[in-house]
Design a protein around this motif. Structure first.
Motif, mmCIF file in Angstrom:
data_model
loop_
_atom_site.group_PDB
_atom_site.id
_atom_site.type_symbol
_atom_site.label_atom_id
_atom_site.label_comp_id
_atom_site.label_asym_id
_atom_site.label_seq_id
_atom_site.Cartn_x
_atom_site.Cartn_y
_atom_site.Cartn_z
ATOM 1 N N ASP A 183 27.900 50.826 16.731
ATOM 2 C CA ASP A 183 28.251 49.417 16.577
ATOM 3 C C ASP A 183 27.061 48.638 16.035
ATOM 4 O O ASP A 183 25.922 48.810 16.498
ATOM 5 C CB ASP A 183 28.679 48.860 17.931
ATOM 6 N N ASP A 184 27.310 47.756 15.076
ATOM 7 C CA ASP A 184 26.220 47.050 14.398
ATOM 8 C C ASP A 184 25.340 46.269 15.370
ATOM 9 O O ASP A 184 24.111 46.282 15.270
ATOM 10 C CB ASP A 184 26.790 46.099 13.338
ATOM 11 N N SER A 185 25.948 45.571 16.330
ATOM 12 C CA SER A 185 25.171 44.763 17.267
ATOM 13 C C SER A 185 24.327 45.623 18.194
ATOM 14 O O SER A 185 23.180 45.279 18.517
ATOM 15 C CB SER A 185 26.096 43.870 18.093
ATOM 16 N N VAL A 186 24.884 46.750 18.625
ATOM 17 C CA VAL A 186 24.131 47.656 19.495
ATOM 18 C C VAL A 186 22.965 48.268 18.731
ATOM 19 O O VAL A 186 21.836 48.325 19.231
ATOM 20 C CB VAL A 186 25.053 48.753 20.060
ATOM 21 N N VAL A 187 23.221 48.717 17.507
ATOM 22 C CA VAL A 187 22.152 49.308 16.694
ATOM 23 C C VAL A 187 21.039 48.287 16.464
ATOM 24 O O VAL A 187 19.842 48.604 16.601
ATOM 25 C CB VAL A 187 22.720 49.808 15.353
ATOM 26 N N GLU A 188 21.411 47.060 16.133
ATOM 27 C CA GLU A 188 20.397 46.036 15.896
ATOM 28 C C GLU A 188 19.595 45.744 17.158
ATOM 29 O O GLU A 188 18.358 45.600 17.110
ATOM 30 C CB GLU A 188 21.077 44.750 15.410
ATOM 31 N N ALA A 189 20.269 45.663 18.310
ATOM 32 C CA ALA A 189 19.574 45.388 19.569
ATOM 33 C C ALA A 189 18.606 46.506 19.927
ATOM 34 O O ALA A 189 17.478 46.252 20.383
ATOM 35 C CB ALA A 189 20.596 45.195 20.689
ATOM 36 N N SER A 200 42.140 51.689 3.927
ATOM 37 C CA SER A 200 40.789 51.168 3.880
ATOM 38 C C SER A 200 40.843 49.657 3.939
ATOM 39 O O SER A 200 41.358 49.022 3.071
ATOM 40 C CB SER A 200 40.095 51.607 2.592
ATOM 41 N N ALA A 201 40.299 49.124 5.022
ATOM 42 C CA ALA A 201 40.199 47.677 5.194
ATOM 43 C C ALA A 201 38.956 47.426 6.005
ATOM 44 O O ALA A 201 38.229 48.320 6.293
ATOM 45 C CB ALA A 201 41.444 47.141 5.898
ATOM 46 N N SER A 202 38.686 46.192 6.383
ATOM 47 C CA SER A 202 37.442 45.937 7.092
ATOM 48 C C SER A 202 37.564 46.179 8.591
ATOM 49 O O SER A 202 38.600 45.981 9.139
ATOM 50 C CB SER A 202 37.043 44.524 6.826
ATOM 51 N N LEU A 203 36.519 46.725 9.228
ATOM 52 C CA LEU A 203 36.619 47.080 10.655
ATOM 53 C C LEU A 203 36.349 45.882 11.529
ATOM 54 O O LEU A 203 35.235 45.521 11.768
ATOM 55 C CB LEU A 203 35.655 48.188 11.034
ATOM 56 N N ALA A 204 37.440 45.260 11.933
ATOM 57 C CA ALA A 204 37.441 44.381 13.082
ATOM 58 C C ALA A 204 38.351 45.109 14.032
ATOM 59 O O ALA A 204 38.984 46.062 13.641
ATOM 60 C CB ALA A 204 38.007 43.029 12.682
ATOM 61 N N PRO A 205 38.432 44.685 15.295
ATOM 62 C CA PRO A 205 39.356 45.380 16.175
ATOM 63 C C PRO A 205 40.758 45.412 15.563
ATOM 64 O O PRO A 205 41.299 44.392 15.192
ATOM 65 C CB PRO A 205 39.301 44.538 17.459
ATOM 66 N N GLY A 206 41.305 46.609 15.483
ATOM 67 C CA GLY A 206 42.650 46.764 14.965
ATOM 68 C C GLY A 206 42.718 47.013 13.475
ATOM 69 O O GLY A 206 43.784 47.152 12.911
ATOM 70 N N SER A 207 41.571 47.076 12.778
ATOM 71 C CA SER A 207 41.615 47.360 11.349
ATOM 72 C C SER A 207 40.980 48.707 11.061
ATOM 73 O O SER A 207 40.739 49.482 11.953
ATOM 74 C CB SER A 207 40.911 46.239 10.580
ATOM 75 N N ASP A 208 40.682 48.994 9.788
ATOM 76 C CA ASP A 208 40.461 50.385 9.418
ATOM 77 C C ASP A 208 39.143 50.799 8.772
ATOM 78 O O ASP A 208 38.908 51.986 8.674
ATOM 79 C CB ASP A 208 41.562 50.829 8.454
ATOM 80 N N THR A 209 38.343 49.934 8.246
ATOM 81 C CA THR A 209 37.083 50.408 7.637
ATOM 82 C C THR A 209 35.896 49.719 8.264
ATOM 83 O O THR A 209 36.019 48.645 8.784
ATOM 84 C CB THR A 209 37.015 50.087 6.146
ATOM 85 N N ALA A 210 34.755 50.357 8.179
ATOM 86 C CA ALA A 210 33.574 49.837 8.847
ATOM 87 C C ALA A 210 32.724 49.046 7.883
ATOM 88 O O ALA A 210 32.322 49.556 6.850
ATOM 89 C CB ALA A 210 32.782 51.005 9.399
ATOM 90 N N PRO A 211 32.429 47.762 8.178
ATOM 91 C CA PRO A 211 31.582 46.989 7.298
ATOM 92 C C PRO A 211 30.178 47.561 7.282
ATOM 93 O O PRO A 211 29.635 47.914 8.306
ATOM 94 C CB PRO A 211 31.595 45.594 7.924
ATOM 95 N N GLY A 212 29.587 47.660 6.091
ATOM 96 C CA GLY A 212 28.230 48.171 5.993
ATOM 97 C C GLY A 212 28.112 49.640 6.290
ATOM 98 O O GLY A 212 27.025 50.152 6.525
ATOM 99 N N SER A 213 29.196 50.357 6.309
ATOM 100 C CA SER A 213 29.148 51.783 6.617
ATOM 101 C C SER A 213 29.904 52.560 5.553
ATOM 102 O O SER A 213 30.911 52.124 5.040
ATOM 103 C CB SER A 213 29.780 52.054 7.982
ATOM 104 N N GLU A 214 29.381 53.759 5.257
ATOM 105 C CA GLU A 214 30.057 54.605 4.275
ATOM 106 C C GLU A 214 31.125 55.464 4.926
ATOM 107 O O GLU A 214 31.804 56.237 4.241
ATOM 108 C CB GLU A 214 29.031 55.506 3.576
ATOM 109 N N ILE A 215 31.292 55.355 6.237
ATOM 110 C CA ILE A 215 32.256 56.195 6.934
ATOM 111 C C ILE A 215 33.621 55.509 6.936
ATOM 112 O O ILE A 215 33.854 54.553 7.684
ATOM 113 C CB ILE A 215 31.800 56.489 8.375
ATOM 114 N N ALA A 216 34.514 55.984 6.093
ATOM 115 C CA ALA A 216 35.876 55.436 6.067
ATOM 116 C C ALA A 216 36.568 55.760 7.375
ATOM 117 O O ALA A 216 36.430 56.852 7.927
ATOM 118 C CB ALA A 216 36.646 56.034 4.897
#
Length: 459
Positions: A94-100, A9-25
């Motif tokens: 994706d956060d940006s797509v959802v917001e758009a 469990s870490a923060s989701l940037a490319p190459g990492s493991d968890t999604a910021p602002g999301s409950e989906i590990a």
């Protein structure tokens, strides 16, 4: 490789493991049998009301998803190696797509661009012109799906040249409309029983290095020779080519093959159409796969990964060819819908701002060596191929060289039971293809390969 790894469990940037602002590990997690009870219940409901012609690869019903993980209605977390067949390039939700999308839905959902236009369509066209190969003047038309983009590319090429003939390559796949079914190489399940199909479509041998062992020059000579004898160059409006074939099995043509075809088309007034519905939009580590081969197509069809899951497709190409169509000759009620366009703007801008081309290359750098190691352990894997986050393994009998579709079906089913969604492909049904989101972590990739290894090792 039989011991699988769990993503941390870490923060989701490319190459990492968890999604910021999301409950989906961002981890694989199997909590019920596959499919689970709620999926089985939904499947019974589906069978009562949905056409049997709408097939199902795996009857697990997805409830939510983020990044590279899809969660079904029973709470199972799947590593998604298919991405909606190459659609969720920037990751699920994706956060940006959802917001758009949310912002655009609140402003405007539809007018029909050919009646009263709007800015998002124009912005998508600007970005496609900017990021497609070549520095010549280009123009764009937006439509709903990849097959519709192919239909329009052929229409435009015919209008521009005044010719009717359409050439395509063996092992190609282009869609499920009447024209694109005629363009497909493999009949079942896409074409069977749905004819008669559109005429003046001509199939020519392609470059399939694993099987034909030909150099690019030799394969091009074979393709061109066939078309000149079977059709005649002066009767061809266009040659439609997937730079890396998709449904056919992710064939990467031999070096020099595509440039030779482009040169022949230029010399004979034939429009060269690159079908990049599956291999385009950052999938291979370039905006469009054509760039890997040093070619500049006259027209490019684009779809799938362009809009983060929203339905959008288009044709981008040389302005003088695109402008051959008369006013009113191109378009459609939902083509270039403003909500889908807003999503596409978010996707295309993120490819640059997050350097997702580099992330596709990162995935190749992790996944391809792991697949090659898998090949060493399992001789049934005859070939490992692809570019970027578009990779495949082909299964053949190690003694006879015959395609081994049975092992592919068994491995894909076993992987699903362990929480890995893997897609099959290939003219002979003997290929497993990998189209993961470009934000998938290294750990998830290695975990997924471990699951495949275990499935192959099982007796």
């Amino acid at each position: 490789m039989t011991d699988t790894l769990s993503a941390s469990s870490a923060s989701l940037a490319p190459g990492s493991d968890t999604a910021p602002g999301s409950e989906i590990a961002q981890e694989r997690r199997v909590v019920t049998e596959i499919p689970g009870p709620r999926s089985r219940e939904l499947h019974e409901r589906r069978l009562a009301v949905v056409s049997a012609g709408v097939g199902t690869t795996l009857p697990v019903y997805i409830d939510r998803a983020h990044g590279a993980i899809a969660v079904d209605v029973d709470g199972n977390h799947f590593i998604d190696l298919g991405g909606g067949i190459g659609v969720t390039t920037v990751g699920h939700t994706d956060d940006s797509v959802v917001e758009a999308v949310r912002e655009q839905v609140g402003r405007l959902t539809h007018t029909l661009f050919t009646v009263t236009p709007y800015e998002p369509y124009v912005r998508v066209a600007e970005l496609l012109v900017q990021h497609s190969p070549g520095d010549h003047a280009k123009k764009v038309v937006l439509v709903n799906s990849g097959a519709e983009a192919l239909e329009n590319a052929v229409k435009i090429a015919r209008k521009h040249t005044g010719r009717n003939g359409v050439a395509v390559l063996d092992h190609g796949y282009h869609g499920r409309t009447n024209l694109t079914m005629a363009m497909n190489f493999k009949a079942a399940p896409f074409n069977t029983g749905f004819g008669p199909f559109a005429g003046d479509v001509h199939h020519a041998p392609s470059s399939y290095p694993y099987l034909d062992k030909l150099s690019g020059a030799e394969a091009a000579k074979r393709t061109i020779g066939y078309l000149e004898k079977r059709v005649g160059a002066t009767d061809l409006a266009c040659l439609v080519v997937e730079p890396i074939q998709g449904e056919g099995g992710f064939m990467v043509p031999a070096e020099g093959y595509l440039p030779a075809l482009v040169e022949w088309c230029r010399a004979n007034g034939i429009v060269f159409v690159a079908d990049e519905v599956q291999c385009g939009v950052a999938r291979t580590g370039a905006f469009y796969a054509s760039e890997h081969f040093g070619i500049v197509p006259d027209l490019i069809t684009t779809a799938k990964g362009i809009a983060g899951g929203m339905p959008l497709a288009g044709v981008v190409g040389r302005a003088e060819i695109m402008d051959s169509a008369h006013a009113g000759g191109l378009g459609g009620t939902f083509g270039g819908n403003p909500v889908a366009c807003a999503a596409a703007v978010a996707v295309l801008e993120q490819i640059v701002s997050r350097d997702l081309l580099a992330e596709a290359r990162r995935i190749e750098g992790v996944l391809k060596p792991a697949l090659l190691e898998l090949q060493k352990q399992h001789p049934v894997i005859g070939d490992v191929r692809g570019m970027g986050a578009m990779l495949a393994i082909e299964f053949t009998d190690p003694e006879t060289g015959e395609p081994d579709a049975a092992t592919v079906a068994r491995v894909a089913a076993a992987a699903a039971e362990q929480g890995v969604l893997a897609l099959t492909a290939g003219t002979y049904g003997n290929v497993i293809r990998f189209l993961p989101s470009l934000v998938i972590s290294d750990a998830l990739l290695i975990d997924a390969v471990g699951v495949l290894d275990a499935a192959l090792s099982a007796s």
